[in-house]
Design a protein around this motif. Structure first.
Motif, PDB file in Angstrom:
ATOM      1  N   TYR A   1      42.533  52.530  50.952  1.00  0.00           N
ATOM      2  CA  TYR A   1      42.828  53.844  51.519  1.00  0.00           C
ATOM      3  C   TYR A   1      43.944  54.504  50.722  1.00  0.00           C
ATOM      4  N   ASP A   2      43.733  55.754  50.328  1.00  0.00           N
ATOM      5  CA  ASP A   2      44.721  56.498  49.552  1.00  0.00           C
ATOM      6  C   ASP A   2      44.748  57.934  50.070  1.00  0.00           C
ATOM      7  N   PRO A   3      45.862  58.377  50.696  1.00  0.00           N
ATOM      8  CA  PRO A   3      45.893  59.725  51.266  1.00  0.00           C
ATOM      9  C   PRO A   3      46.002  60.829  50.231  1.00  0.00           C
ATOM     10  N   VAL A   4      46.328  60.499  48.982  1.00  0.00           N
ATOM     11  CA  VAL A   4      46.516  61.520  47.946  1.00  0.00           C
ATOM     12  C   VAL A   4      45.260  61.674  47.108  1.00  0.00           C
ATOM     13  N   PHE A   5      44.814  60.598  46.465  1.00  0.00           N
ATOM     14  CA  PHE A   5      43.678  60.669  45.554  1.00  0.00           C
ATOM     15  C   PHE A   5      42.356  60.346  46.252  1.00  0.00           C
TER      16      PHE A   5
ATOM     17  N   ASN B   1      34.156  66.945  45.538  1.00  0.00           N
ATOM     18  CA  ASN B   1      34.543  65.571  45.212  1.00  0.00           C
ATOM     19  C   ASN B   1      35.658  65.515  44.179  1.00  0.00           C
ATOM     20  N   ALA B   2      36.298  66.654  43.905  1.00  0.00           N
ATOM     21  CA  ALA B   2      37.468  66.705  43.018  1.00  0.00           C
ATOM     22  C   ALA B   2      38.437  67.761  43.530  1.00  0.00           C
ATOM     23  N   PRO B   3      38.973  67.603  44.739  1.00  0.00           N
ATOM     24  CA  PRO B   3      39.864  68.626  45.301  1.00  0.00           C
ATOM     25  C   PRO B   3      41.216  68.641  44.597  1.00  0.00           C
ATOM     26  N   PHE B   4      41.947  69.726  44.802  1.00  0.00           N
ATOM     27  CA  PHE B   4      43.282  69.833  44.237  1.00  0.00           C
ATOM     28  C   PHE B   4      44.212  68.834  44.919  1.00  0.00           C
ATOM     29  N   VAL B   5      45.204  68.383  44.182  1.00  0.00           N
ATOM     30  CA  VAL B   5      46.155  67.393  44.672  1.00  0.00           C
ATOM     31  C   VAL B   5      47.548  67.964  44.525  1.00  0.00           C
ATOM     32  N   ASP B   6      48.360  67.797  45.544  1.00  0.00           N
ATOM     33  CA  ASP B   6      49.739  68.249  45.493  1.00  0.00           C
ATOM     34  C   ASP B   6      50.497  67.435  44.447  1.00  0.00           C
ATOM     35  N   GLU B   7      51.059  68.114  43.474  1.00  0.00           N
ATOM     36  CA  GLU B   7      51.755  67.416  42.384  1.00  0.00           C
ATOM     37  C   GLU B   7      52.980  66.659  42.878  1.00  0.00           C
ATOM     38  N   ARG B   8      53.545  67.092  43.992  1.00  0.00           N
ATOM     39  CA  ARG B   8      54.735  66.399  44.502  1.00  0.00           C
ATOM     40  C   ARG B   8      54.413  65.007  45.021  1.00  0.00           C
TER      41      ARG B   8
END
Length: 275
Positions: A140-144, A111-118
């Motif tokens: 809906y949020d594809p990043v967070f 429930n806390a995956p890594f997120v692409d900084e870009r």
């Protein structure tokens, strides 16, 4: 001698009828022959043939491999830029500031995956909410956003204290999604509504229970007989028909959730086979 006059009369009548029919066709304008009709009709135009254009391949440079070009490959130690998908960044271990793998490989919760900084937006900026529903989330949020294993909705949760969804802090876990203490995989990520409706558990109880296990891990250890994950993906792998909106039927029959209904149906089928 008496037959010839009858034959002559028949021929005369036949010839008279033929001439009469021809005169009738002529009066109707149908006396034209087939050749005349073909000449009247317009001939079908054939498409023009394409001209063959020859390409002078001698003037075009040929593609050659590096081996034929006698170009030495780059050494192994030299940095090479490669394309990576977002799934790779989400599942890759934490890296230090120098770019090397850190010695301490931290097990990142599901429930806390890594997120692409870009793709990250500036942290600390609140997100505009269309609704404050804790069950299905809000936006809906594809990043967070984190995808629920059952409904597969990648939404921000509606929890008031969630720093990941409210402040867009990627280092914080999502309070509106569960995390299995055993597998830490996407199978154990469930939103509040799916956790309650499909498996009969409350989010607050799951947060307080540090040893919480997802339905897949419970099924593997066999602590609950006939207990399976009733998501459409898992049921199709078992060659079973997805249950759909079965919560209403489960509650009418007195079951706590859809998982308990499925467990009872599997137990009844097993009992019938034994009998």
């Amino acid at each position: 001698m008496g037959r010839f006059p009858a034959k002559i009369d028949y021929e005369n009548i036949r010839n008279a009828r033929i001439s009469e029919n021809q005169a009738r066709l002529a009066s109707l304008g149908l006396h034209k022959t087939i050749s005349e009709l073909r000449s009247i009709t317009t001939p079908v135009k054939t498409p023009p043939k394409r001209k063959l254009v020859k390409v002078d391949w001698s003037s075009v440079p040929l593609r050659r491999s590096n081996r034929l070009k006698q170009i030495e490959p780059k050494p192994v130690g030299e940095s090479v830029t490669t394309r990576r998908s977002l799934r790779y960044f989400a599942n890759s271990p934490a890296k230090s500031a120098n770019g090397d793998d850190s010695e301490e490989k931290e097990m990142r919760p599901a429930n806390a995956p890594f997120v692409d900084e870009r793709l990250c937006r500036s942290p600390g900026v609140p997100t505009e909410r269309r609704c404050m529903s804790k069950g299905r989330g809000s936006v809906y949020d594809p990043v967070f956003g984190i995808c629920c294993h059952f409904c597969r909705q990648k939404k921000l949760c509606g929890e008031e204290d969630c720093k990941r969804c409210n402040d867009l802090d990627a280092d914080q876990p999502c309070l509106g999604k569960t995390d299995c203490s055993v597998c830490h995989s996407s199978y154990g990520v469930l939103c509040r509504a799916c956790l309650k409706v499909r498996y009969g558990e409350e989010m607050e109880e799951v947060r307080n229970n540090k040893q919480w296990k997802c339905p897949h891990c419970i099924e593997q250890e066999g602590s609950k007989p006939y207990w399976i994950c009733n998501s459409s993906l898992c049921l199709k792998k078992r060659k079973m028909v997805p249950t759909g909106i079965a919560i209403f039927r489960a509650r009418e029959m007195g079951f706590e959730s859809v998982a308990h209904l499925v467990m009872d149906e599997l137990q009844r089928k097993a009992d019938k086979k034994c009998c």
